[in-house]
Design an enzyme around this catalytic site. Structure first.
Site, mmCIF file in Angstrom:
data_model
loop_
_atom_site.group_PDB
_atom_site.id
_atom_site.type_symbol
_atom_site.label_atom_id
_atom_site.label_comp_id
_atom_site.label_asym_id
_atom_site.label_seq_id
_atom_site.Cartn_x
_atom_site.Cartn_y
_atom_site.Cartn_z
ATOM 1 N N GLU A 1 0.892 -1.178 0.000
ATOM 2 C CA GLU A 1 0.000 0.000 0.000
ATOM 3 C C GLU A 1 0.917 1.211 0.000
ATOM 4 O O GLU A 1 1.553 1.503 1.018
ATOM 5 C CB GLU A 1 -0.891 0.015 1.252
ATOM 6 C CG GLU A 1 -1.773 -1.200 1.437
ATOM 7 C CD GLU A 1 -2.912 -1.289 0.443
ATOM 8 O OE1 GLU A 1 -3.075 -0.355 -0.372
ATOM 9 O OE2 GLU A 1 -3.620 -2.306 0.461
ATOM 10 N N GLU B 1 4.044 13.492 -4.481
ATOM 11 C CA GLU B 1 3.277 13.410 -3.233
ATOM 12 C C GLU B 1 3.947 14.312 -2.182
ATOM 13 O O GLU B 1 5.128 14.150 -1.892
ATOM 14 C CB GLU B 1 3.259 11.961 -2.723
ATOM 15 C CG GLU B 1 2.405 11.807 -1.477
ATOM 16 C CD GLU B 1 2.430 10.382 -0.911
ATOM 17 O OE1 GLU B 1 3.512 9.784 -0.849
ATOM 18 O OE2 GLU B 1 1.360 9.893 -0.508
HETATM 19 P P1 NAD Z 1 8.351 5.184 4.620
HETATM 20 O O1 NAD Z 1 8.334 4.405 3.377
HETATM 21 O O2 NAD Z 1 9.433 6.168 4.836
HETATM 22 O O3 NAD Z 1 8.409 4.223 5.883
HETATM 23 C C1 NAD Z 1 7.432 3.240 6.125
HETATM 24 C C2 NAD Z 1 8.034 2.123 6.961
HETATM 25 O O4 NAD Z 1 9.046 1.473 6.203
HETATM 26 C C3 NAD Z 1 8.706 2.594 8.255
HETATM 27 O O5 NAD Z 1 8.424 1.664 9.271
HETATM 28 C C4 NAD Z 1 10.181 2.570 7.889
HETATM 29 O O6 NAD Z 1 11.039 2.370 8.997
HETATM 30 C C5 NAD Z 1 10.229 1.360 6.961
HETATM 31 N N1 NAD Z 1 11.367 1.363 6.028
HETATM 32 C C6 NAD Z 1 11.972 2.424 5.455
HETATM 33 N N2 NAD Z 1 12.978 1.992 4.650
HETATM 34 C C7 NAD Z 1 12.999 0.639 4.710
HETATM 35 C C8 NAD Z 1 13.804 -0.373 4.126
HETATM 36 N N3 NAD Z 1 14.806 -0.084 3.299
HETATM 37 N N4 NAD Z 1 13.549 -1.666 4.427
HETATM 38 C C9 NAD Z 1 12.535 -1.985 5.258
HETATM 39 N N5 NAD Z 1 11.741 -1.068 5.870
HETATM 40 C C10 NAD Z 1 11.963 0.241 5.590
HETATM 41 O O7 NAD Z 1 6.923 5.896 4.701
HETATM 42 P P2 NAD Z 1 6.405 6.925 5.795
HETATM 43 O O8 NAD Z 1 7.083 8.242 5.568
HETATM 44 O O9 NAD Z 1 6.475 6.300 7.140
HETATM 45 O O10 NAD Z 1 4.848 7.027 5.418
HETATM 46 C C11 NAD Z 1 4.335 7.909 4.482
HETATM 47 C C12 NAD Z 1 4.053 7.208 3.164
HETATM 48 O O11 NAD Z 1 3.182 6.117 3.366
HETATM 49 C C13 NAD Z 1 3.377 8.095 2.139
HETATM 50 O O12 NAD Z 1 3.953 7.884 0.891
HETATM 51 C C14 NAD Z 1 1.942 7.589 2.135
HETATM 52 O O13 NAD Z 1 1.213 7.825 0.962
HETATM 53 C C15 NAD Z 1 2.139 6.135 2.387
HETATM 54 N N6 NAD Z 1 0.932 5.514 2.905
HETATM 55 C C16 NAD Z 1 0.187 4.705 2.085
HETATM 56 C C17 NAD Z 1 -0.999 4.136 2.542
HETATM 57 C C18 NAD Z 1 -1.849 3.247 1.666
HETATM 58 O O14 NAD Z 1 -2.739 2.590 2.181
HETATM 59 N N7 NAD Z 1 -1.613 3.204 0.362
HETATM 60 C C19 NAD Z 1 -1.417 4.392 3.850
HETATM 61 C C20 NAD Z 1 -0.649 5.216 4.649
HETATM 62 C C21 NAD Z 1 0.531 5.780 4.175
#
Ligand code: NAD
Length: 490
Positions: free
Chosen positions: A261, A394
């Protein structure tokens, strides 16, 4: 306008890992600070996990697949899931306060959406799992086939910070209902409610090792260790599209099943025949609720030219009334952004909009009287077109662009001119147009004359670079289970 002042009753907690039914520190004792985005003060410490803690958690989860969790009857498992939902509701006040302390979102929002929905995720999937069957078919007079559904195995859950408990439980509940064991890696910026959830799972009767939580960061930390671990069968990830691409590469080494997602840049399309007051009411939410930090927010607003000026005048006037400030003040509508880094990122986009020739019609600054905390006024930008980065990328903050359009074909083309495809909103009272446009917008979730309405049985997920797979109802079980076909010769 801004608000300041009130103090929450519940105190923040220090967060330990939860591995094999025990709260434990990191093997090397390492911690990192948890910052309150509304005050910039340290709330507490968080255990910093890495490959060692992930390995302990995965081994515990593997072992638990063969333990009492497996021998429980479906009814016993359902009762435990329902009890988790009940306990979340019993601890609703505490959880809501912790969620608002961690995220900076208004307390009323945590209380009315995040926490009740987290409980409902368990109640829903506990009930739903009883209703799903599998297929059977007869191949002429030669054989019969039937499929059985088994757990996928050990599943890694990686989550973002914007709706921490809601999104974690949206994955955890169906994963458990399908009989899996899990290792969760909550977002490093919002670790508190995940820690309490572990305690709730234990109190509800989840056997040791079935639910594990390892805190830490993403790259070169707990996140990447979970993705790379050879004994993890699948990863369900919600977060940024760029992170999803990195995870996909890492997961390819052990060919894990993935559910994604990801991000969105969702169009909110307003035709002149719609009920403008209703449109504005909902558009205020779809633009600025949760500080605009919702993947489903409609950050690209397109308005049919005949209604454009009236919409803008009313939308700007109503946005001015939104109180920005202390998440614990009951009148606050917009709280603090999640972190200093994110605040910088969002404000840089506002600067970029100016450089790209846009007009900041409203907002774009720190509200007066709020020196501390990552507060930003809701921001409305006009005069930017689809070549501008603020329209294409975004931003994930309280920032929207508003653009006029003349024809249905033109707006469909503009709405689809993005590599994202998560959601869209269409406002019109013309029934045929509603169906026609909805059928052509490239998005996994389309709302007509509403926004954020969710029926948990329906497929949820994104097209294009907004996701892979769908969650919700039977679609969640497609990911969290393995189907085996058994063929019997007659
Ligand atoms: P992010 O991708 O920075 O981090 C999300 C998670 O991934 C965190 O727990 C982070 O520690 C982990 N992570 C980061 N790099 C990683 C790696 N290399 N390997 C494994 N894990 C890793 O996202 P964010 O800033 O926390 O959240 C915002 C984003 O999430 C926005 O783009 C938003 O649109 C998206 N989002 C999507 C939905 C959906 O349902 N489509 C819902 C909520 C948020």
């Amino acid at each position: 306008m801004s608000t300041t002042g009130l103090q929450p009753k519940t105190k923040a907690i220090d967060c330990l890992h939860f591995i094999n039914g025990q709260f434990v520190p990191s093997v090397n004792g390492r911690v990192f600070p948890n910052i309150n985005p509304a005050t910039e003060e340290v709330l507490g410490t968080v255990a910093e996990g890495g490959p060692e803690e992930i390995d302990l958690a995965v081994q515990a989860a593997r072992k638990a697949l063969r333990g009492p969790w497996r021998s429980m009857t479906a009814n016993e498992r359902v009762a435990v899931l329902r009890r988790i939902g009940d306990l979340i509701l019993e601890r609703q006040e505490e959880l809501a306060i912790l969620e608002s302390l961690d995220t900076g979102k208004p307390l009323w929002l945590s209380k009315s959406v995040d926490i009740p929905r987290a409980a409902y995720n368990f109640h829903f999937f506990a009930d739903y799992v009883r209703t799903i069957g599998t297929e059977a078919s007869q191949s002429d007079d030669v054989a019969i086939n039937y499929a059985i559904r088994r757990p996928l195995g050990v599943v890694g859950l990686i989550n973002p910070w914007n709706l921490p408990l809601l999104l974690l439980t949206w994955k955890l509940a169906p994963a458990l209902a399908a009989g899996n064991t899990v290792v969760m890696k909550p977002a490093e910026l919002t670790p508190m409610t995940a820690t309490v959830l572990a305690e709730i799972c234990r109190d509800a009767g989840i056997p040791d090792g079935v639910v594990n939580v390892v805190h830490g960061f993403g790259p070169d930390s707990a996140g990447s260790a979970l993705v790379e671990h050879p004994d993890v069968n699948g990863i369900t990830f919600t977060g940024e599209t760029t992170t999803g691409k990195i995870i996909m590469q890492a997961a390819a080494k052990t060919l894990k099943r993935l559910s994604y997602e990801l991000g969105g840049k969702n169009p909110n399309i307003i035709f002149a025949d719609s009920d403008l007051d209703e449109v504005i009411d909902t558009t205020l939410k779809s633009s600025f609720v949760n500080q605009g930090e919702v993947c489903l927010c409609g950050s690209r607003i397109y308005v049919e030219r005949a209604a454009y000026q009236e919409f803008l005048d009313k939308f700007v006037a109503k946005t001015k009334e939104l109180l920005v400030g202390d998440p614990f003040h009951e009148k606050t509508k917009v709280g603090a952004l999640i972190s200093e880094e994110h605040y910088q990122r969002v404000t840089q986009y506002i600067e970029l909009a100016r450089q790209e020739g846009g007009t900041i019609l409203l907002g774009g600054r720190r509200p007066e009287g709020l020196e501390k905390g990552y507060y930003l006024e809701p921001t409305i930008i006009t005069g930017v077109d689809r070549s501008c980065r603020v329209v294409r990328e975004e931003i994930f903050g309280p920032v929207v662009t508003v653009t006029p359009f003349d024809t249905e074909e033109e707006v469909i083309e503009q709405a689809n001119d993005t590599h994202y495809g998560l959601s869209a909103t269409i406002w019109t009272n013309d029934l045929r147009r509603a169906h026609r446009v909805a059928g052509q917008i490239e998005a996994g979730i389309i709302w007509v004359n509403t926004w954020f309405f969710r029926d948990l049985r329906t497929p949820f997920g994104g097209m294009k670079q907004s996701g892979i797979g769908r969650e919700g109802g039977v679609h969640s079980f497609e990911f969290y289970s393995e189907l085996t076909n058994i063929c019997i010769k007659l």
